[in-house]
Motif scaffolding. Structure first.
Motif, short mmCIF file in Angstrom:
data_model
loop_
_atom_site.label_atom_id
_atom_site.label_comp_id
_atom_site.label_asym_id
_atom_site.label_seq_id
_atom_site.Cartn_x
_atom_site.Cartn_y
_atom_site.Cartn_z
N ILE A 93 1.03 -1.03 -0.07
CA ILE A 93 -0.07 0.01 0.15
C ILE A 93 0.95 1.15 -0.07
O ILE A 93 1.76 1.26 0.95
N LYS A 94 0.62 2.17 -0.97
CA LYS A 94 1.56 3.35 -1.10
C LYS A 94 1.25 4.36 0.09
O LYS A 94 2.03 5.29 -0.03
N ASP A 95 0.07 4.28 0.69
CA ASP A 95 -0.13 5.49 1.72
C ASP A 95 0.48 5.30 2.79
O ASP A 95 1.22 4.58 3.16
N ASN A 96 0.52 6.54 3.46
CA ASN A 96 1.12 6.77 4.81
C ASN A 96 -0.04 6.40 5.83
O ASN A 96 -1.19 7.08 5.89
N PHE A 97 0.52 5.74 7.26
CA PHE A 97 -0.54 5.72 8.15
C PHE A 97 -0.08 6.32 9.52
O PHE A 97 0.88 6.28 9.43
N ASP A 98 -1.31 6.73 10.18
CA ASP A 98 -0.75 7.45 11.29
C ASP A 98 -0.81 6.33 12.50
O ASP A 98 -0.27 6.55 13.64
N TYR A 99 -1.63 5.34 12.57
CA TYR A 99 -1.73 4.34 13.39
C TYR A 99 -2.39 3.03 13.12
O TYR A 99 -2.94 3.13 11.91
N ILE A 100 -1.97 2.16 13.58
CA ILE A 100 -2.56 0.72 13.24
C ILE A 100 -3.59 0.22 14.37
O ILE A 100 -3.09 0.21 15.51
N ILE A 118 4.70 3.74 13.97
CA ILE A 118 3.54 4.57 14.42
C ILE A 118 2.77 3.55 15.56
O ILE A 118 3.17 2.41 15.81
N PRO A 119 1.90 4.38 16.36
CA PRO A 119 1.24 3.53 17.40
C PRO A 119 0.35 2.24 16.95
O PRO A 119 -0.06 2.11 15.91
N ALA A 120 0.70 1.33 17.76
CA ALA A 120 -0.17 0.34 17.54
C ALA A 120 -1.48 0.01 18.63
O ALA A 120 -1.08 0.19 19.76
N ILE A 121 -2.42 -0.61 18.06
CA ILE A 121 -3.60 -0.66 18.91
C ILE A 121 -4.18 -1.90 18.84
O ILE A 121 -4.36 -2.37 17.67
N SER A 122 -4.26 -2.83 19.81
CA SER A 122 -4.88 -4.15 19.40
C SER A 122 -6.25 -4.28 20.04
O SER A 122 -6.89 -3.58 20.80
#
Length: 405
Positions: A93-100, A118-122
């Motif tokens: 995926i070419k986009d940038n992500f701010d968190y997952i 980036i921050p990780a959220i379970s």
């Protein structure tokens, strides 16, 4: 506006709790890219999120709730295949992500976050786990030798090296995945219902079930109470091919002054049932949340999603667990006095009927289910979950690194 990468695995029990979370994120102006099995495309796109699909797991042999050590190895290899496909999809995926946000069973989600910084959220669709509550311990005790053999196979080691060399992904020790946690962990139950709830720190956000209006209106014949009690029966989307179980229900409840709504899933031809008692209504699908608002008792397989939904509406349960976390969920229901557990190998018309009579004759089951229901309704739901996500996003104090506890 931030761009959220959402990764989910397995079936509806993992997808459904996230639907309201995603809807709320979108309503608050976030952009969501949701990666999941191809069969969920319409469901996710209907909310307004961008969907990227992969070929989901095969049936994995879970339909009868029993897998032998000899059968588990190909299943684990299938899981590893899908996990690699997900990682390749994400990094293409070419986009940038701010968190997952990732399903807790996709334990490589935190590794993706570490690599992307980036921050990780379970997103935990069942009980949170730590050393005190590790419901996976029985699974590893049974299949440990097979897993150890698998992880030493040349093809498996090659996959691990591939993920490390190409993407920087470090595959953790599979026997220690219950020790992994992320910056925050969204748990779709209450701290009261959670096993050993007091043993989890504040990074675990017990927000309760993700209940929202699904805009599904039940047909009037379903909720019209022409009997003294309404019993709802559903074995979920995986263990719903048990024709023998449904026929046991006919024998158990056919002569009782109760109305039975039975949801049997899309894999059963309802016309194949013979001699259906008059007090039964059988459907392939019903709007479960709407039915539970009127139900006096819920007979379930004990999936966390269904269990939470039943207890959210203070409905006592009869739980017939099959596999993985379901026996633990069933145990917690019984421990808190909100229902009865029947082992799947001991189901009979006599035991089913006796269990129903016990619950209807002892008001403590209803009182205890109401206590759990109050705790679930008071946990904040999906809006509280998104509040916690925004608090993490806005703090800018985390890096998404994998943490061992």
């Amino acid at each position: 506006m931030s761009h959220v990468l959402f990764i989910n695995v397995f079936g509806y029990g993992h997808i459904n709790p996230t639907v309201s979370i995603v809807g709320e994120l979108l309503d608050r102006g976030e952009k969501v890219t949701y990666v999941a099995g191809e069969e969920f495309k319409d469901k996710i796109e209907h909310m307004g999120a961008r969907f990227i699909g992969y070929k989901n797991f095969d049936e994995l042999g879970f339909n009868n709730g029993e897998i032998s050590p000899a059968e588990i190895e190909p299943q684990l290899m299938e899981i590893s295949r899908v996990y690699v496909e997900i990682i390749e999809t994400v990094f293409n995926i070419k986009d940038n992500f701010d968190y997952i946000i990732y399903d807790s069973l996709f334990f490589l989600g935190a590794e993706i976050a570490r690599v992307l910084k980036i921050p990780a959220i379970s997103s935990d669709s069942t009980f949170a786990v730590n050393d005190k509550t590790n419901y996976m311990s029985e699974f590893f005790a049974k299949f440990g030798p097979v897993i150890m053999g698998l992880t030493s196979r040349p093809d498996f080691l090659s996959t691990i090296n591939y993920l490390r060399d190409k993407y920087g992904i470090i595959v953790p020790d599979l026997f220690s995945i219950h020790k992994l946690k992320s910056d925050i962990n969204i748990i779709y139950t209450s701290r009261y219902f959670q096993i050993c709830g007091e043993s989890f720190d504040d990074s675990y956000k017990f927000v309760g079930p993700s209940i929202s209006d699904r805009k599904e209106k039940p047909e009037s014949t379903l909720i019209y109470k022409d009997k003294s009690k309404l019993i709802y029966i559903s074995l979920g989307t995986i263990f719903n091919k048990s024709v023998e179980f449904y026929e046991s229900c006919f024998k158990a409840f056919g002569s009782m002054d109760v109305k039975i709504i039975m949801s049997v899933g899309m894999n059963i031809d309802i016309s194949s049932f013979k001699n259906v008692p008059n007090n039964f209504i059988i459907r392939n699908y019903v709007p479960q949340l709407e039915i539970l608002k009127y139900a006096d008792l819920f007979i379930t397989h004990g999936g966390m999603n269904s269990t939470n939904e039943g207890l959210y509406y203070s409905v006592p349960l009869i739980v017939i667990p099959h596999f993985f976390d379901q026996p633990v969920v069933a145990y917690r229901v019984a421990e808190l006095g909100a229902g009865i557990v029947i082992e799947k190998d001991k189901v009979s018309p006599e035991i089913l009927k006796e269990s129903v009579n016990r619950i209807f004759s002892n008001k403590a089951y209803k009182e205890n289910s109401e206590k759990i229901g109050k705790s679930l309704r008071g946990s904040g739901g999906y809006k509280k979950g998104v509040d916690e996500i925004f608090a993490l996003k806005d703090s800018k104090k985390t890096t998404g690194n994998l943490i061992y506890i």
